[in-house]
Design an enzyme around this catalytic site. Structure first.
Site, PDB file in Angstrom:
ATOM      1  N   LYS A  82     -29.761 -13.137  42.038  1.00 49.15           N
ATOM      2  CA  LYS A  82     -30.592 -14.074  41.274  1.00 49.15           C
ATOM      3  C   LYS A  82     -30.598 -15.418  41.976  1.00 49.15           C
ATOM      4  O   LYS A  82     -29.602 -15.824  42.558  1.00 49.15           O
ATOM      5  CB  LYS A  82     -30.004 -14.249  39.877  1.00 49.15           C
ATOM      6  CG  LYS A  82     -30.138 -13.007  39.038  1.00 49.15           C
ATOM      7  CD  LYS A  82     -29.757 -13.294  37.598  1.00 49.15           C
ATOM      8  CE  LYS A  82     -29.918 -12.044  36.781  1.00 49.15           C
ATOM      9  NZ  LYS A  82     -28.667 -11.590  36.167  1.00 49.15           N
ATOM     10  N   SER A 121     -18.743 -16.424  45.537  1.00 47.48           N
ATOM     11  CA  SER A 121     -18.218 -15.260  44.818  1.00 47.48           C
ATOM     12  C   SER A 121     -17.301 -14.409  45.686  1.00 47.48           C
ATOM     13  O   SER A 121     -17.587 -14.165  46.871  1.00 47.48           O
ATOM     14  CB  SER A 121     -19.369 -14.391  44.322  1.00 47.48           C
ATOM     15  OG  SER A 121     -18.855 -13.203  43.738  1.00 47.48           O
ATOM     16  N   ALA A 122     -16.238 -13.928  45.057  1.00 49.53           N
ATOM     17  CA  ALA A 122     -15.328 -12.985  45.742  1.00 49.53           C
ATOM     18  C   ALA A 122     -16.055 -11.696  46.116  1.00 49.53           C
ATOM     19  O   ALA A 122     -15.576 -10.935  46.949  1.00 49.53           O
ATOM     20  CB  ALA A 122     -14.126 -12.681  44.848  1.00 49.53           C
ATOM     21  N   GLU A 181     -20.266  -0.744  37.408  1.00 47.98           N
ATOM     22  CA  GLU A 181     -19.383  -1.845  36.987  1.00 47.98           C
ATOM     23  C   GLU A 181     -19.411  -2.051  35.478  1.00 47.98           C
ATOM     24  O   GLU A 181     -20.295  -1.511  34.785  1.00 47.98           O
ATOM     25  CB  GLU A 181     -19.756  -3.143  37.705  1.00 47.98           C
ATOM     26  CG  GLU A 181     -21.122  -3.685  37.335  1.00 47.98           C
ATOM     27  CD  GLU A 181     -21.251  -5.195  37.553  1.00 47.98           C
ATOM     28  OE1 GLU A 181     -20.485  -5.964  36.946  1.00 47.98           O
ATOM     29  OE2 GLU A 181     -22.136  -5.597  38.327  1.00 47.98           O
ATOM     30  N   VAL A 237     -18.401  -6.804  40.587  1.00 52.67           N
ATOM     31  CA  VAL A 237     -18.712  -6.042  41.795  1.00 52.67           C
ATOM     32  C   VAL A 237     -17.446  -5.900  42.642  1.00 52.67           C
ATOM     33  O   VAL A 237     -17.126  -4.821  43.155  1.00 52.67           O
ATOM     34  CB  VAL A 237     -19.853  -6.725  42.588  1.00 52.67           C
ATOM     35  CG1 VAL A 237     -19.988  -6.127  43.984  1.00 52.67           C
ATOM     36  CG2 VAL A 237     -21.170  -6.610  41.818  1.00 52.67           C
TER      37      VAL A 237
HETATM   38  N1  PSU Z   1     -25.036 -11.493  38.962  1.00 53.62           N
HETATM   39  C1  PSU Z   1     -25.926 -10.937  38.132  1.00 53.62           C
HETATM   40  N2  PSU Z   1     -25.473 -10.212  37.094  1.00 53.62           N
HETATM   41  C2  PSU Z   1     -24.133 -10.016  36.874  1.00 53.62           C
HETATM   42  C3  PSU Z   1     -23.206 -10.597  37.771  1.00 53.62           C
HETATM   43  C4  PSU Z   1     -23.699 -11.328  38.800  1.00 53.62           C
HETATM   44  O1  PSU Z   1     -27.117 -11.094  38.314  1.00 53.62           O
HETATM   45  O2  PSU Z   1     -23.749  -9.359  35.912  1.00 53.62           O
HETATM   46  C5  PSU Z   1     -21.741 -10.362  37.556  1.00 53.62           C
HETATM   47  C6  PSU Z   1     -21.270  -9.214  38.462  1.00 53.62           C
HETATM   48  O3  PSU Z   1     -20.238  -8.507  37.818  1.00 53.62           O
HETATM   49  C7  PSU Z   1     -20.734  -9.971  39.653  1.00 53.62           C
HETATM   50  C8  PSU Z   1     -20.113 -11.181  39.003  1.00 53.62           C
HETATM   51  O4  PSU Z   1     -19.797  -9.234  40.422  1.00 53.62           O
HETATM   52  O5  PSU Z   1     -21.011 -11.517  37.955  1.00 53.62           O
HETATM   53  C9  PSU Z   1     -19.933 -12.331  39.964  1.00 53.62           C
HETATM   54  O6  PSU Z   1     -19.209 -13.349  39.358  1.00 53.62           O
HETATM   55  P1  PSU Z   1     -18.711 -14.599  40.217  1.00 53.62           P
HETATM   56  O7  PSU Z   1     -19.950 -15.295  40.677  1.00 53.62           O
HETATM   57  O8  PSU Z   1     -17.894 -15.425  39.294  1.00 53.62           O
HETATM   58  O9  PSU Z   1     -17.926 -14.029  41.364  1.00 53.62           O
HETATM   59 MN    MN Z   2     -17.274 -18.467  41.471  1.00 55.51          MN
END
Ligand code: PSU
Ligand code: MN
Length: 301
Positions: free
Chosen positions: A160, A141-142, A25, A107
């Protein structure tokens, strides 16, 4: 083939000849680490994959094109521009593509591009999940939805604990996503090897992972598979230190009213600031570890 997709020649040759390919990614490059460590790490990850006989396909949106496989110059560009590159999740792709913009793939969108290109295995650091307090914010998350629908194996170091790991596992269960622990019964929590939550299954070799994924495909499932690979012991962090930083980051996000797509980048940046170089070093090592495992699984497949 999707008319917006560009598969790099090296990646296309490997796919045509049935050689192993690993998708990577780009949000981790543009938003996940500071420059120049982000570029250095991205290039090292590609090197680790090549050394193990597989071909890396770092994914991104460049000038409105969906890319499976980037040049060194493109990786440098994404790393140097950092937060000026928009985060590209599923809902962002149509406008970014129509505008001819760049985008750092999460992701979710990396799984989408990998699947369009015919790549089955994807290595990253951590995935998105159900945020703490999601019962009122609905911030999920999507990435979890993509795992439910897109047949790509995602190899990560767990998630995390900026997230609610228990709810994340519940959500994945509802969506029918198998969560595999590589050599562990416990879900790893990214910086630490343990979270207190059990995974669905423990598998111990790349061959077993490949067999499980093949079985899933043969069963005709539409979805992906989540492999969680604990950070190597020698690079794992002290639990109290990381938990303290995460609590403080969550409190600051709440106080500042951070929400929507900014939540994850805000929390990640705060945790990084609060723990300094230690968390960055751990982050880099766990990504290398996942890349090596992904190359081995891609070879088995
Ligand atoms: N969690 C991590 N490191 C990251 C991400 C998530 O520990 O870099 C990034 C990844 O690209 C993940 C995205 O797909 O954040 C998720 O974002 P959101 O929660 O807005 O869907
Ligand atoms: Mn979100």
């Amino acid at each position: 083939m999707n008319s917006y997709l560009d598969i790099a020649p090296e990646v296309r040759a490997a796919l045509d000849e049935g050689r192993p390919v690993v998708a990577l990614e780009s949000t981790i490059i543009s938003h996940g680490m500071p420059y120049p460590q982000n570029v250095e790490t991205a290039l090292n990850v590609e090197k680790i994959i090549r050394e193990r006989g597989a071909v890396p396909a770092t994914c991104a949106v460049i000038g409105g094109r969906l890319k499976a496989g980037l040049s060194e110059a493109e990786i440098e560009h994404l790393g140097k521009k950092g937060y000026d590159v928009p985060k590209a999740s599923r809902r962002d792709l149509p406008v970014l593509v129509a505008r001819g913009s760049d985008g750092a793939t999460t992701v979710t969108t990396t799984m989408m591009i990998a699947h369009m290109a015919g790549i089955a295995v994807f290595a990253t650091g951590g995935i998105g999940g159900v945020h703490r307090g999601a019962e009122t914010t609905m911030d999920i998350s999507a990435d979890l939805e993509e795992l439910a629908h897109t047949p790509v194996m995602v190899i990560c170091a767990g998630a995390k604990s900026i997230l609610d790991l228990g709810l994340t596992l519940e959500y994945l269960e509802t969506k029918g996503v198998s969560v595999i622990g590589y050599g562990t019964e416990e879900l790893p929590a990214f910086y630490t090897r343990r979270s207190g939550f059990k995974v669905d299954y423990r598998l111990d070799t790349p061959k077993q992972l490949a067999e499980a994924f093949r079985a899933q495909r043969a069963l005709g499932y539409p979805g992906g598979m989540l492999v969680t690979n604990p950070i190597p012991e020698e690079y794992s962090m002290d639990k109290a230190t990381i938990d303290g930083a995460i609590e403080q980051a969550l409190a600051e996000a709440k106080a500042q009213g951070v929400h929507g797509k900014e939540t994850t980048p805000f929390l990640l940046a705060k945790v990084k600031d609060l723990t300094g170089g230690d968390s960055l070093a751990s982050n880099i090592r766990l990504v290398y570890n996942n890349a090596a495992l992904a190359a081995a699984v891609a070879a088995e497949l």
